[in-house]
Motif scaffolding. Structure first.
Motif, mmCIF file in Angstrom:
data_model
loop_
_atom_site.group_PDB
_atom_site.id
_atom_site.type_symbol
_atom_site.label_atom_id
_atom_site.label_comp_id
_atom_site.label_asym_id
_atom_site.label_seq_id
_atom_site.Cartn_x
_atom_site.Cartn_y
_atom_site.Cartn_z
ATOM 1 N N TYR A 49 -58.818 -18.807 -58.458
ATOM 2 C CA TYR A 49 -59.469 -18.864 -59.776
ATOM 3 C C TYR A 49 -58.892 -17.836 -60.735
ATOM 4 O O TYR A 49 -58.818 -18.078 -61.946
ATOM 5 C CB TYR A 49 -60.987 -18.693 -59.624
ATOM 6 N N ARG A 50 -58.454 -16.709 -60.209
ATOM 7 C CA ARG A 50 -57.798 -15.726 -61.066
ATOM 8 C C ARG A 50 -56.482 -16.298 -61.617
ATOM 9 O O ARG A 50 -56.198 -16.182 -62.825
ATOM 10 C CB ARG A 50 -57.528 -14.434 -60.267
ATOM 11 N N TYR A 51 -55.721 -16.954 -60.757
ATOM 12 C CA TYR A 51 -54.468 -17.578 -61.191
ATOM 13 C C TYR A 51 -54.727 -18.674 -62.227
ATOM 14 O O TYR A 51 -54.065 -18.736 -63.279
ATOM 15 C CB TYR A 51 -53.731 -18.143 -59.978
ATOM 16 N N LEU A 52 -55.694 -19.544 -61.951
ATOM 17 C CA LEU A 52 -55.985 -20.656 -62.862
ATOM 18 C C LEU A 52 -56.484 -20.159 -64.218
ATOM 19 O O LEU A 52 -56.174 -20.750 -65.265
ATOM 20 C CB LEU A 52 -57.016 -21.587 -62.232
ATOM 21 N N THR A 53 -57.237 -19.065 -64.204
ATOM 22 C CA THR A 53 -57.743 -18.523 -65.456
ATOM 23 C C THR A 53 -56.620 -17.869 -66.249
ATOM 24 O O THR A 53 -56.543 -18.003 -67.478
ATOM 25 C CB THR A 53 -58.876 -17.516 -65.193
ATOM 26 N N GLU A 54 -55.747 -17.151 -65.580
ATOM 27 C CA GLU A 54 -54.601 -16.554 -66.267
ATOM 28 C C GLU A 54 -53.729 -17.632 -66.904
ATOM 29 O O GLU A 54 -53.244 -17.474 -68.026
ATOM 30 C CB GLU A 54 -53.788 -15.721 -65.276
ATOM 31 N N GLU A 55 -53.541 -18.716 -66.181
ATOM 32 C CA GLU A 55 -52.716 -19.815 -66.695
ATOM 33 C C GLU A 55 -53.477 -20.677 -67.699
ATOM 34 O O GLU A 55 -52.857 -21.461 -68.421
ATOM 35 C CB GLU A 55 -52.278 -20.705 -65.527
ATOM 36 N N GLN A 56 -54.815 -20.523 -67.724
ATOM 37 C CA GLN A 56 -55.679 -21.416 -68.498
ATOM 38 C C GLN A 56 -55.338 -22.878 -68.182
ATOM 39 O O GLN A 56 -55.121 -23.708 -69.072
ATOM 40 C CB GLN A 56 -55.585 -21.129 -69.990
ATOM 41 N N PHE A 57 -55.308 -23.167 -66.885
ATOM 42 C CA PHE A 57 -55.134 -24.547 -66.419
ATOM 43 C C PHE A 57 -56.128 -25.435 -67.157
ATOM 44 O O PHE A 57 -55.793 -26.508 -67.664
ATOM 45 C CB PHE A 57 -55.372 -24.586 -64.911
ATOM 46 N N TYR A 58 -57.367 -25.013 -67.171
ATOM 47 C CA TYR A 58 -58.393 -25.531 -68.067
ATOM 48 C C TYR A 58 -58.853 -24.369 -68.941
ATOM 49 O O TYR A 58 -58.871 -23.215 -68.493
ATOM 50 C CB TYR A 58 -59.606 -26.057 -67.294
ATOM 51 N N VAL A 59 -59.268 -24.663 -70.159
ATOM 52 C CA VAL A 59 -59.799 -23.628 -71.043
ATOM 53 C C VAL A 59 -61.317 -23.626 -70.920
ATOM 54 O O VAL A 59 -62.000 -24.521 -71.430
ATOM 55 C CB VAL A 59 -59.361 -23.864 -72.502
ATOM 56 N N GLY A 60 -61.838 -22.634 -70.193
ATOM 57 C CA GLY A 60 -63.284 -22.530 -70.018
ATOM 58 C C GLY A 60 -63.982 -22.204 -71.324
ATOM 59 O O GLY A 60 -63.456 -21.455 -72.156
ATOM 60 N N LEU A 61 -65.182 -22.749 -71.506
ATOM 61 C CA LEU A 61 -65.958 -22.523 -72.725
ATOM 62 C C LEU A 61 -67.253 -21.764 -72.434
ATOM 63 O O LEU A 61 -67.453 -20.663 -72.910
ATOM 64 C CB LEU A 61 -66.280 -23.861 -73.399
ATOM 65 N N GLY A 75 -59.767 -29.812 -71.151
ATOM 66 C CA GLY A 75 -58.655 -30.181 -70.285
ATOM 67 C C GLY A 75 -57.528 -30.801 -71.083
ATOM 68 O O GLY A 75 -57.709 -31.245 -72.224
ATOM 69 N N PHE A 76 -56.346 -30.842 -70.479
ATOM 70 C CA PHE A 76 -55.141 -31.304 -71.173
ATOM 71 C C PHE A 76 -54.288 -32.158 -70.239
ATOM 72 O O PHE A 76 -54.343 -32.009 -69.015
ATOM 73 C CB PHE A 76 -54.296 -30.107 -71.638
ATOM 74 N N ASP A 77 -53.476 -32.985 -70.836
ATOM 75 C CA ASP A 77 -52.453 -33.725 -70.095
ATOM 76 C C ASP A 77 -51.315 -32.767 -69.763
ATOM 77 O O ASP A 77 -50.601 -32.306 -70.637
ATOM 78 C CB ASP A 77 -51.961 -34.891 -70.965
ATOM 79 N N HIS A 78 -51.151 -32.458 -68.470
ATOM 80 C CA HIS A 78 -50.093 -31.547 -68.026
ATOM 81 C C HIS A 78 -48.801 -32.281 -67.677
ATOM 82 O O HIS A 78 -47.792 -31.626 -67.422
ATOM 83 C CB HIS A 78 -50.540 -30.789 -66.762
ATOM 84 N N ALA A 79 -48.851 -33.617 -67.631
ATOM 85 C CA ALA A 79 -47.751 -34.348 -67.004
ATOM 86 C C ALA A 79 -46.766 -34.987 -67.976
ATOM 87 O O ALA A 79 -45.551 -34.975 -67.737
ATOM 88 C CB ALA A 79 -48.320 -35.422 -66.079
ATOM 89 N N SER A 80 -47.267 -35.582 -69.037
ATOM 90 C CA SER A 80 -46.395 -36.358 -69.931
ATOM 91 C C SER A 80 -45.373 -35.460 -70.618
ATOM 92 O O SER A 80 -45.651 -34.304 -70.959
ATOM 93 C CB SER A 80 -47.243 -37.074 -70.991
#
Length: 532
Positions: free
Chosen positions: A488-500, A281-286
Motif C-alpha cells: 500500500y505504501r508503494y501504490l500510494t507513492e505511485e498513486q495507482f489510484y488517487v484516494g479521495l 481510477g485511470f486507464d493504465h494500458a492504452s
C-alpha cells in the motif's frame, strides 16, 4: 388478511417529482417496514450483481453458509461449522431441516451448484468462487477445495447466496443473468431462498415487496411482517418521505441533510465510519486516451500525472463543502480497521496546486489535456457533486475533465467492459483485510482465478502481481501484514489510484425503528426491530 389503500407520498413529495403510489397495509397488528434507498437493487439474481444495495435486499430472501456477528466476525448460518482439514480443503457441516420457500430441502447439492454458478462468465461473484472445487461428503457435509491455501474462504462464503439447484434448473437459470447485455431472465424477477422473507412482488425501479415466511429457521431480533423497498433517487424526495412518515428507514442519507434529520422530532440517526474508500481510477494500458485528447498519448501511464492530479485535489474542501464533514480524507485506497492500513499514507500527497502543475510539466503536459471523467450519480453519497467539484479542481491545473455522469445501472456495465479512461470508484473490503483490494483491484485480470476482476485500469504489472501473490501466500501473520503495508505504501507513492476519502455511513429512521449500521453498509434485516 384485510387491506386498505392509502396515498404513499404527500403533496410535498409530489411537488418534488415522485408520483403517488398506493401502499397496502395489513391488519392493525401487522408490521410493515418501508425502506427508502438512493437506487434499486439491480436484479433478484443473487450472483448477477455485486453491489451492496442488491446484496442487502437479496440477503433478506436468501441465506449464505456464513454470516457476520455484531463484531463483524464470521458466524454460522446455513453452515453450522467449518474447519480447514487440509491446507487447501475446508469441510463445512450444513444445517439440517432447512427448506427453500417452495418447500424443497436445502442440501449439499445446492451449495455445490451455487459455487459452480458463481464461476460462470456472467457472475459478478467470481472473486469469491474462482478456482473452487467441491466434493459432497453426504447430504449435509461438503468439502470446498481451494487452488491454494486460503485463510479467508469462510469470509468469501458470506457473499454467496445459496440457490436451490432444482428450482434454477426448472426455470432456466443455470447461469446468472447477464446484466452487461441487458438480458431478461426468470431469476431477475423471481426468487426462491431459505431466508426470512419471500418475494411477493417486484417492479424494478419502483417497488419490491417481501413477506415474512413465518417459518424461518433462524433467529430474528424483530417481528416485521412485510418489507417494502422503494428506490427514491431524488435526495429531497427521499428525505421528505422520511420526515412525512411515508418511509420508516433511509439507508442512503444525503450528507447535507444529516443535521436536519438529527434535529427533526420523531427521527433518529445512526452512523459509522464505513470500510469504503472513494478514489479516482485511470486507464493504465492504452497507448492513447480512449476518451479525451492528450496529443496522441495516454498521460495516465505516467505516475507523475497521477501524482499531479492527487496534488490538485483539496480533500478537506470536499469534506467540508460537499460531504458536510461526513468523510475522512485519504490519499490511499484502504480504509482504517483493515489489515494493512497505514495511517501516514492518508496524508502522503498533500494539496499543492503548484506542485501539481510542476509534475504535469515534467511529464510533458505543461498545458494539460482533456479527458472524459465517468461518474455514477446514484451509487455513492453525493457522488455526482463530488465529481463536479473534482472537475473544477482539475481545471485549475489545466486538465479539462468532461463529466459523464450516469445512473449506476449503466455505469457499472461500462466499467465492467473496461470502457473508460478515468472513473470514480469505491472499495469496500468484505474481509477487513487489505489483501482483498490488492487481489481484485490491482492484479492483472484473470477470470479463471478471479484476480483483477475489478481492476478497471486494465493494468498489467508482473512485478506487482508477484508481490501480491507473495503476500497472500505468506503464512507468518506478522510478515504477511508487513508485506501488505509495503504494497500500500508503494501504490500510494505511485498513486495507482488517487484516494479521495473514506465515507461516513448514515442511516435515518423513525424513532420506533432500530437498524444497526454495519461498516460494510450491509443492512442486516435479522437485526432490525420495529416497535408498535
Amino acid at each position: 388478511m384485510k387491506s386498505n389503500t392509502r396515498k404513499f407520498l404527500t403533496s410535498t413529495l409530489l411537488a418534488a417529482g415522485l408520483a403517488a403510489s398506493p401502499l397496502l397495509s395489513g391488519d392493525a397488528m401487522a408490521k410493515t417496514l418501508r425502506i427508502g434507498a438512493q437506487a434499486d437493487a439491480g436484479t433478484m439474481d443473487p450472483q448477477a450483481q455485486n453491489i451492496m444495495t442488491t446484496i442487502t435486499l437479496l440477503s433478506m430472501i436468501y441465506d449464505s453458509l456464513v454470516s457476520r456477528d455484531g463484531e463483524m466476525q464470521p458466524q454460522p448460518r446455513l453452515a453450522t461449522s467449518w474447519e480447514q482439514v487440509e491446507p487447501t480443503r475446508w469441510r463445512f457441516v450444513l444445517r439440517e431441516g432447512v427448506t427453500f420457500h417452495d418447500g424443497a430441502d436445502f442440501t449439499a447439492e445446492d451449495v455445490a451448484f451455487t459455487i459452480e454458478r458463481a464461476q460462470q462468465p456472467t457472475s459478478q461473484f467470481l472473486s469469491m468462487a474462482a478456482g473452487l472445487k467441491t466434493e459432497i461428503v453426504d447430504d449435509y457435509t461438503i468439502d470446498i477445495i481451494t487452488p491454494e491455501r486460503d485463510i479467508f474462504l469462510p469470509s468469501r462464503m458470506i457473499s454467496l447466496a445459496i440457490m436451490d439447484k432444482d428450482w434454477a434448473e426448472a426455470n432456466g437459470s443455470l447461469a446468472p443473468q447477464n446484466l452487461g447485455e441487458g438480458e431478461e431472465s426468470f431469476s431477475a424477477l423471481n426468487a426462491n431462498g431459505t431466508g426470512p422473507y419471500k418475494l411477493i412482488s417486484r417492479v424494478p425501479d419502483s417497488k419490491t415487496v417481501l413477506e415474512a415466511t413465518g417459518e424461518y429457521w433462524g433467529e430474528m431480533a424483530g417481528d416485521i411482517d412485510t418489507v417494502e423497498f422503494y428506490p427514491l433517487s431524488n435526495d429531497p424526495t427521499r428525505v421528505a418521505a422520511l420526515l412525512s412518515n411515508e418511509v420508516d428507514l433511509l439507508i442512503d442519507v444525503p450528507a447535507q441533510d444529516v443535521a436536519r434529520l438529527e434535529a427533526a422530532p420523531g427521527i433518529k440517526t445512526e452512523m459509522v465510519d464505513e470500510y469504503r474508500t472513494l478514489f479516482i481510477g485511470f486507464d493504465h494500458a492504452s497507448d492513447t486516451l480512449k476518451y479525451g485528447d492528450a496529443g496522441g498519448k495516454n498521460p495516465f501511464k505516467d505516475p507523475k500525472v497521477r501524482q499531479a492530479i492527487s496534488h490538485a485535489i483539496d480533500r478537506q474542501a470536499i469534506k467540508r463543502t460537499v460531504m458536510r464533514g461526513l468523510a475522512n480524507p485519504t490519499t490511499q485506497m484502504l480504509a482504517p480497521k483493515n489489515v494493512g492500513y497505514v495511517e501516514e499514507l492518508d496524508t502522503l500527497i498533500p494539496y499543492d496546486r503548484e506542485k501539481a502543475k510542476e509534475l504535469l510539466a515534467e511529464a510533458g503536459y505543461p498545458d494539460g489535456f482533456s479527458v472524459t471523467f465517468d461518474c455514477p450519480n446514484n451509487r455513492y453519497i453525493n457522488d455526482e457533486q463530488v465529481c463536479r467539484t473534482l472537475v473544477t479542481m482539475l481545471a485549475q491545473i489545466g486538465i479539462e475533465a468532461d463529466l459523464n455522469a450516469m445512473p449506476r445501472a449503466q455505469y457499472f456495465p461500462k466499467l465492467w467492459e473496461r470502457d473508460t479512461s478515468m472513473f470514480l470508484m469505491g472499495i469496500n473490503s468484505p474481509f477487513a483485510d487489505g489483501i482483498y483490494n490488492l487481489e481484485k483491484y490491482t492484479m492483472t485480470r484473470n477470470d479463471e482465478t478471479g484476480d483483477g476482476i475489478y481492476n478497471y485500469t486494465q493494468s498489467d504489472y508482473p512485478e506487482l502481481n508477484a508481490r501480491v501473490e507473495d503476500a497472500r501466500r505468506t503464512e507468518d501473520e506478522a510478515e504477511r501484514v508487513k508485506k501488505i503495508e509495503d504494497l500500500y505504501r508503494y501504490l500510494t507513492e505511485e498513486q495507482f489510484y488517487v484516494g479521495l476519502y473514506n465515507q461516513v455511513l448514515v442511516y435515518a429512521m423513525q424513532e420506533n425503528v432500530s437498524a444497526p449500521v454495519r461498516p460494510d453498509n450491509w443492512l442486516e434485516i435479522r437485526w432490525v426491530t420495529m416497535d408498535e
